[in-house]
Write a protein that holds these residues in place. Structure first.
Motif, PDB file in Angstrom:
ATOM      1  N   ILE A 305       0.854  -1.193   0.000  1.00 51.43           N
ATOM      2  CA  ILE A 305       0.000   0.000   0.000  1.00 51.43           C
ATOM      3  C   ILE A 305       0.888   1.241   0.000  1.00 51.43           C
ATOM      4  N   GLN A 336      -7.255   2.904  -3.206  1.00 50.23           N
ATOM      5  CA  GLN A 336      -6.545   1.870  -2.452  1.00 50.23           C
ATOM      6  C   GLN A 336      -7.468   1.317  -1.368  1.00 50.23           C
ATOM      7  N   VAL A 338      -7.497  -1.820   2.091  1.00 47.31           N
ATOM      8  CA  VAL A 338      -7.030  -2.984   2.844  1.00 47.31           C
ATOM      9  C   VAL A 338      -8.264  -3.701   3.363  1.00 47.31           C
ATOM     10  N   TRP A 379      -2.715 -12.045   1.057  1.00 49.98           N
ATOM     11  CA  TRP A 379      -1.562 -12.173   1.957  1.00 49.98           C
ATOM     12  C   TRP A 379      -1.869 -13.177   3.062  1.00 49.98           C
ATOM     13  N   ALA A 413      -4.576  -6.626  -0.151  1.00 49.55           N
ATOM     14  CA  ALA A 413      -4.133  -5.279  -0.505  1.00 49.55           C
ATOM     15  C   ALA A 413      -4.638  -4.975  -1.909  1.00 49.55           C
ATOM     16  N   ARG A 415      -5.111  -2.036  -5.043  1.00 55.54           N
ATOM     17  CA  ARG A 415      -4.664  -0.732  -5.561  1.00 55.54           C
ATOM     18  C   ARG A 415      -5.112  -0.574  -6.998  1.00 55.54           C
TER      19      ARG A 415
END
Length: 418
Positions: A305, A336, A338, A379, A413, A415
């Motif tokens: 990020i 973006q 999370v 992840w 994550a 983007r």
């Protein structure tokens, strides 16, 4: 200590929160009597600052351990019966000579170490509490202003620059004295907000590793709703304090490691700064190797990020997940995001997650983002490794991900392509 700091740095730790005086014993007072700095303690702090500089660690510093100062007031040098200025502990932040003594301590700390490059920020008062002001919260804003202006003035005069400032709060005080939110979250002279997440019955005495994470997500969202839009928030102290202090029990390491890992990801994905800060509440008084591994895994995720451009807001309740056995924690801006997904339907008899196998494929929808192609990285929070990468195309402001399998938990994550 050099090896310990090296170990911390190797696991992605960048900032420690330390108190300039730990008052749980008689040999660690910074001043004794008040106004006389103890040479052994000054040398200790000189050594700590040198070690931090060597290992590129930064410090969030607070001048007193107010928890032990309160409990061991009969012994403390600031107590008038011991030659100090303060008639009683309930006047710590209302008694003028005591406030001046506190400011003198801050002056010494700022002048000696404020230009070292090691200081990240000042926690001007640890867990500010109405009890420090005669059981009244009316003085919160005034003392915050006075301490802030004093420290910033000394820094600018001595070093030509100043560091960020905060004042921490024992989180449950917001329930009994909601008016303190104006100071803790919105005071115009403070730069970021900090509370200590000791929610009763979940975080302070966990029975499983999922419920504390859910509560952390809720508390971080609540904190961000209190804050001005651009003000960062972090939990600077949490842990199983009731289990450890009152029940005198140290959590089994495997359980505690999972509890810790879940809390740090809930904190980050909900919009907090980093993973939060754990008070060990263990014997011995240190985090476990498993917790350090969890920190390293989170540190590995962070470069995915662009934090300097991320203007995140909490969107946990806006995210839609097709599987009711998943709890979602999320923060995003238009370009973006999370997202952390945590199973809530597979606890074993010890209160730990038992990974589900087989796991049904789920759909996750994140609204409010820019149209166009997005890169998504999954992840593994245990190993600290990528699980998979994917490109998706956003249409009509909703990013949809199909076929997401989550045996236990998974971080994402996301983007937008430049």
């Amino acid at each position: 200590m050099d090896r310990h700091f090296d170990w911390l740095a190797d696991h992605g730790v960048t900032c420690l929160r330390l108190m300039m005086e730990y008052a749980h014993g008689e040999n660690r007072y910074l001043e004794r009597p008040v106004g006389r700095l103890q040479p052994n303690m000054v040398r200790l702090w000189d050594d700590i600052f040198a070690l931090c500089a060597r290992h590129r660690l930064r410090l969030l510093l607070t001048p007193f351990d107010t928890f032990w100062l309160w409990l061991r007031w009969a012994k403390h040098p600031y107590n008038r019966i011991n030659g100090g200025p303060c008639p009683q502990r309930r006047q710590l932040l209302t008694h003028r000579p005591t406030i001046e003594a506190i400011k003198a301590r801050l002056t010494f700390i700022v002048e000696r170490w404020g230009g070292s490059g090691v200081v990240f920020a000042w926690d001007l008062w640890n867990e500010m509490h109405p009890a420090h002001m005669g059981d009244s919260a009316a003085g919160f804003a005034g003392i915050a202003t006075e301490l802030s202006e004093h420290v910033r003035g000394i820094e600018l005069a001595a070093h030509g620059r100043s560091h960020p400032q905060t004042i921490s709060l024992f989180g449950p005080i917001l329930r009994t004295h909601p008016e303190v939110a104006d100071t803790i979250f919105r005071h115009p002279r403070l730069d970021f907000a900090t509370t200590h997440l000791y929610a009763e019955g979940t975080i302070d005495a966990p029975r499983d590793t999922v419920a504390p994470a859910v509560v952390v997500g809720d508390l971080v969202r609540e904190a961000l709703e209190h804050c001005p839009p651009s003000r960062p928030y972090l939990d600077s102290e949490h842990g199983p304090i009731h289990t450890f202090k009152d029940r005198r029990r140290t959590l089994p390491a495997p359980f505690d490691d999972e509890y810790f890992r879940h809390i740090q990801w809930a904190h980050l994905a909900s919009g907090g700064v980093g993973g939060g800060m754990r008070w060990p509440n263990r014997h011995p008084h240190t985090l476990t190797p498993g917790m350090r591994q969890a920190q390293a895994a989170l540190a590995g995720f962070l470069p995915l990020i662009d934090w300097t451009r991320f203007r995140r807001r909490n969107v946990s309740r806006e995210v839609r997940v097709s599987d009711p056995g998943l709890s979602a924690f999320a923060c995003s801006d238009p370009r973006q995001a999370v997202v952390w997904l945590l199973r809530n339907d597979s606890l074993d008899g010890k209160g730990m997650l038992r990974p589900r196998d087989p796991v049904q494929a789920s759909r996750v929808e994140l609204p409010g983002v820019a149209d166009g192609p997005w890169e998504v990285v999954a992840w593994d929070t245990r190993s600290g490794l990528r699980s998979w990468d994917r490109t998706v195309v956003v249409r009509e402001g909703v990013l949809g991900l199909d076929g997401i399998e989550v045996p236990a938990d998974l971080a994402l994550a996301l983007r937008a392509r430049a």
